[in-house]
Motif scaffolding. Structure first.
Motif, PDB file in Angstrom:
ATOM      1  N   GLN A  66      12.112   1.279  36.655  1.00 30.21           N
ATOM      2  CA  GLN A  66      13.202   0.969  37.584  1.00 30.21           C
ATOM      3  C   GLN A  66      13.520  -0.377  37.772  1.00 30.21           C
ATOM      4  N   THR A  67      12.347  -0.945  38.028  1.00 31.69           N
ATOM      5  CA  THR A  67      12.238  -2.713  38.233  1.00 31.69           C
ATOM      6  C   THR A  67      13.036  -3.388  37.450  1.00 31.69           C
ATOM      7  N   LEU A  68      12.264  -3.027  36.132  1.00 29.63           N
ATOM      8  CA  LEU A  68      12.344  -3.324  34.857  1.00 29.63           C
ATOM      9  C   LEU A  68      14.242  -2.676  33.798  1.00 29.63           C
ATOM     10  N   GLY A  69      14.912  -2.082  35.666  1.00 28.34           N
ATOM     11  CA  GLY A  69      16.284  -1.997  34.242  1.00 28.34           C
ATOM     12  C   GLY A  69      16.085  -0.107  32.633  1.00 28.34           C
ATOM     13  N   ARG A  70      15.298  -0.105  32.211  1.00 28.96           N
ATOM     14  CA  ARG A  70      15.129   0.391  31.070  1.00 28.96           C
ATOM     15  C   ARG A  70      13.976   1.374  30.926  1.00 28.96           C
ATOM     16  N   PRO A  71      13.294   3.014  30.666  1.00 27.12           N
ATOM     17  CA  PRO A  71      12.514   3.262  31.105  1.00 27.12           C
ATOM     18  C   PRO A  71      11.333   2.042  30.205  1.00 27.12           C
ATOM     19  N   VAL A  72       9.997   2.389  30.711  1.00 31.38           N
ATOM     20  CA  VAL A  72       8.936   1.375  29.723  1.00 31.38           C
ATOM     21  C   VAL A  72       7.796   1.914  29.442  1.00 31.38           C
ATOM     22  N   MET A  73       8.032   0.782  28.368  1.00 37.44           N
ATOM     23  CA  MET A  73       7.086   1.779  27.421  1.00 37.44           C
ATOM     24  C   MET A  73       5.675   1.644  27.218  1.00 37.44           C
ATOM     25  N   LEU A  74       4.638   2.635  27.883  1.00 41.45           N
ATOM     26  CA  LEU A  74       3.316   1.611  27.746  1.00 41.45           C
ATOM     27  C   LEU A  74       2.265   2.559  28.434  1.00 41.45           C
ATOM     28  N   SER A  75       1.439   3.497  28.437  1.00 45.96           N
ATOM     29  CA  SER A  75       0.558   3.815  28.868  1.00 45.96           C
ATOM     30  C   SER A  75      -0.602   3.316  29.867  1.00 45.96           C
ATOM     31  N   LEU A  76       0.017   3.009  30.871  1.00 38.52           N
ATOM     32  CA  LEU A  76      -0.788   2.616  31.658  1.00 38.52           C
ATOM     33  C   LEU A  76      -2.510   4.040  31.355  1.00 38.52           C
ATOM     34  N   SER A  77      -2.953   5.024  31.805  1.00 36.14           N
ATOM     35  CA  SER A  77      -3.879   5.959  31.968  1.00 36.14           C
ATOM     36  C   SER A  77      -4.500   5.482  31.074  1.00 36.14           C
ATOM     37  N   ARG A  78      -4.032   5.034  29.831  1.00 37.10           N
ATOM     38  CA  ARG A  78      -4.998   4.558  28.819  1.00 37.10           C
ATOM     39  C   ARG A  78      -5.950   3.824  29.158  1.00 37.10           C
ATOM     40  N   LYS A  79      -5.513   2.664  29.748  1.00 38.81           N
ATOM     41  CA  LYS A  79      -6.069   1.721  30.159  1.00 38.81           C
ATOM     42  C   LYS A  79      -6.890   1.859  31.542  1.00 38.81           C
ATOM     43  N   ILE A  80      -6.459   2.952  32.256  1.00 36.62           N
ATOM     44  CA  ILE A  80      -7.394   3.103  33.269  1.00 36.62           C
ATOM     45  C   ILE A  80      -8.295   4.106  32.985  1.00 36.62           C
ATOM     46  N   PHE A 129       9.704   3.699  48.998  1.00 35.02           N
ATOM     47  CA  PHE A 129      10.028   3.602  47.188  1.00 35.02           C
ATOM     48  C   PHE A 129      11.494   3.177  46.864  1.00 35.02           C
ATOM     49  N   ASN A 130      12.270   3.638  47.545  1.00 36.09           N
ATOM     50  CA  ASN A 130      14.439   3.964  47.594  1.00 36.09           C
ATOM     51  C   ASN A 130      14.664   2.583  48.135  1.00 36.09           C
ATOM     52  N   ASP A 131      13.881   1.943  49.147  1.00 39.14           N
ATOM     53  CA  ASP A 131      13.996   0.578  50.058  1.00 39.14           C
ATOM     54  C   ASP A 131      13.482  -0.625  48.776  1.00 39.14           C
ATOM     55  N   THR A 132      12.680  -0.361  48.250  1.00 39.14           N
ATOM     56  CA  THR A 132      12.385  -1.002  47.187  1.00 39.14           C
ATOM     57  C   THR A 132      12.893  -1.773  45.834  1.00 39.14           C
ATOM     58  N   ALA A 133      13.395  -0.472  45.552  1.00 41.55           N
ATOM     59  CA  ALA A 133      14.269  -0.319  44.171  1.00 41.55           C
ATOM     60  C   ALA A 133      15.188  -0.825  44.337  1.00 41.55           C
ATOM     61  N   PRO A 134      15.347  -1.841  42.882  1.00 38.51           N
ATOM     62  CA  PRO A 134      16.683  -2.598  43.057  1.00 38.51           C
ATOM     63  C   PRO A 134      17.729  -2.591  43.352  1.00 38.51           C
ATOM     64  N   GLY A 135      18.154  -3.326  44.214  1.00 41.65           N
ATOM     65  CA  GLY A 135      19.584  -3.002  45.264  1.00 41.65           C
ATOM     66  C   GLY A 135      19.391  -2.514  46.771  1.00 41.65           C
ATOM     67  N   GLY A 136      17.836  -2.119  46.882  1.00 41.00           N
ATOM     68  CA  GLY A 136      17.616  -1.651  48.316  1.00 41.00           C
ATOM     69  C   GLY A 136      17.444  -2.946  49.233  1.00 41.00           C
ATOM     70  N   PRO A 137      17.626  -2.457  50.589  1.00 40.34           N
ATOM     71  CA  PRO A 137      17.158  -3.249  51.693  1.00 40.34           C
ATOM     72  C   PRO A 137      15.648  -3.973  51.143  1.00 40.34           C
ATOM     73  N   ALA A 138      15.061  -3.028  50.774  1.00 39.52           N
ATOM     74  CA  ALA A 138      13.678  -3.840  50.917  1.00 39.52           C
ATOM     75  C   ALA A 138      13.160  -4.525  49.211  1.00 39.52           C
ATOM     76  N   GLU A 139      14.063  -4.812  48.635  1.00 38.28           N
ATOM     77  CA  GLU A 139      14.171  -5.003  47.174  1.00 38.28           C
ATOM     78  C   GLU A 139      12.537  -5.518  46.410  1.00 38.28           C
TER      79      GLU A 139
END
Length: 369
Positions: free
Chosen positions: A227-241, A178-188
């Motif tokens: 993290q990848t967008l660079g700001r707190p996302v504003m959406l409800s994933l659970s509502r769609k699920i 999870f941390n390696d694939t974050a922005p700036g990580g070795p496996a971003e």
């Protein structure tokens, strides 16, 4: 049957990027539109949209697991945690209180590296009120951790997670990934929905807690997006699920049979995109509602204000069947002549658009003015 974690290529997930290419492009476009709308929106509109989105996420992530929280306690808890209540409101539903704390913490710490301690903290926030659950610790039971449906004697095993003694090692690898694939990580991973899709599936396949894995897994999907967008996302994933739980569980079950996850990526990216469109609709509705109140609020009597507030509570989908004289009388407890006069006045002011005629006349809010 061999599950994904039992296979030689675990946890090296592969997928065809073309499976979600169009949706990823559309997601990027919508992200730009929403960012622009948020920058231009008044603070009260942004805050109302944020609260509505977080309340929906909190309630629906619990409903997916068959748990139903007090909506009012969820709203009050979120407002308390955001610090916008002049004096904190009393919360009776402690589970709602804990989930609200979790929602706020995920938002406030989205940019931080993921740690074992953070996962334990989230789990405690979510489940410390549940008797018999070892909150804030990996599962330790020697019995298999299985996802099962059906009545006793007719059970169907949908998935079996790795044994408990493997969980610490598996979660160490997950946190590192999870941390390696974050922005700036070795496996971003630069595409936010792709990283979110893999993070959710990877975590759910380890199933590291006694309970709450689905809710924590959706929190991680949100953190990955933010993290990848660079700001707190504003959406409800659970509502769609929650709106189509069957498809979610089918997609997850299929994905946990192989580490080739093209279909899962397509499903999850589409779900994220549709959740984003819903957020844009809510933001647009909130803007229209604010302008509507600015224009008409001082021109409405108490009865009219009560009815309009009731209609606006229905949200972007609107008030089912519109307003009628019968509904107006029921809401305001007024007489038929008064209801008819109030409705005609609202139509003349441009508050309502009339549909049909005679006894079938319906009134719809005019939010396009």
């Amino acid at each position: 049957m061999r599950y994904n974690w039992q296979q030689k290529d675990w946890p090296h997930f592969t997928f065809d990027p073309a499976n979600a290419e169009d949706l990823l492009f559309a997601f990027a476009e919508e992200t730009g539109h929403i960012s622009g709308m948020l920058k231009a929106a008044p603070e009260n509109v942004k805050m109302e949209t944020l609260i509505n989105t977080m309340v929906a996420e909190a309630i629906k992530t619990s409903e997916i697991e068959g748990e139903y929280l007090s909506r009012q306690d969820v709203v009050s808890s979120i407002r308390n945690n955001l610090g916008i209540n002049h004096s904190p409101e009393l919360i009776k539903d402690k589970k709602a209180q804990g989930l609200a704390r979790l929602m706020i913490d995920v938002r406030d710490t989205y940019a931080d590296l993921l740690t074992e301690k953070k996962l334990f903290d989230w789990h405690e926030m979510l489940l410390k009120e549940n008797q018999g659950i070892n909150a804030g610790a990996w599962r330790k039971d020697a019995a298999p951790m299985q996802v099962v449906s059906g009545s006793i004697g007719k059970e169907k095993i949908h998935f079996e997670a790795p044994p408990s003694d493997r969980v610490p090692q598996e979660m160490e690898s997950f946190i590192r990934w999870f941390n390696d694939t974050a922005p700036g990580g070795p496996a971003e991973i630069k595409k936010a929905p792709l990283r979110s899709a893999i993070a959710h599936l990877y975590f759910e396949s380890i199933h590291p807690f006694e309970d709450g894995n689905g809710r924590i897994g959706r929190v991680l999907a949100e953190k990955a997006l933010s993290q990848t967008l660079g700001r707190p996302v504003m959406l409800s994933l659970s509502r769609k699920i929650e709106a189509d739980r069957k498809s979610y569980y089918q997609a997850l079950e299929t994905a946990q049979r192989s580490n080739q996850i093209s279909d899962w990526v397509g499903y999850f990216v589409r779900t994220i995109f549709e959740a984003q469109i819903e957020t844009k609709d809510i933001l647009t509705f909130t803007l229209k509602k604010t302008l509507f109140y600015d224009r008409f609020k001082t021109r409405l009597n108490d009865r009219q204000s009560k009815v309009i507030e009731k209609m606006l509570e229905a949200g972007p989908a609107g008030f089912e069947g519109g307003m009628s004289a019968k509904k107006y009388i029921s809401i305001t407890k007024t007489s038929k002549p008064t209801a008819t006069r109030d409705l005609q006045t609202l139509a003349e002011l441009g508050v309502f658009i009339t549909e049909g005629g005679g006894r079938s006349t319906k009134y719809v809010l005019n939010l396009e003015t």
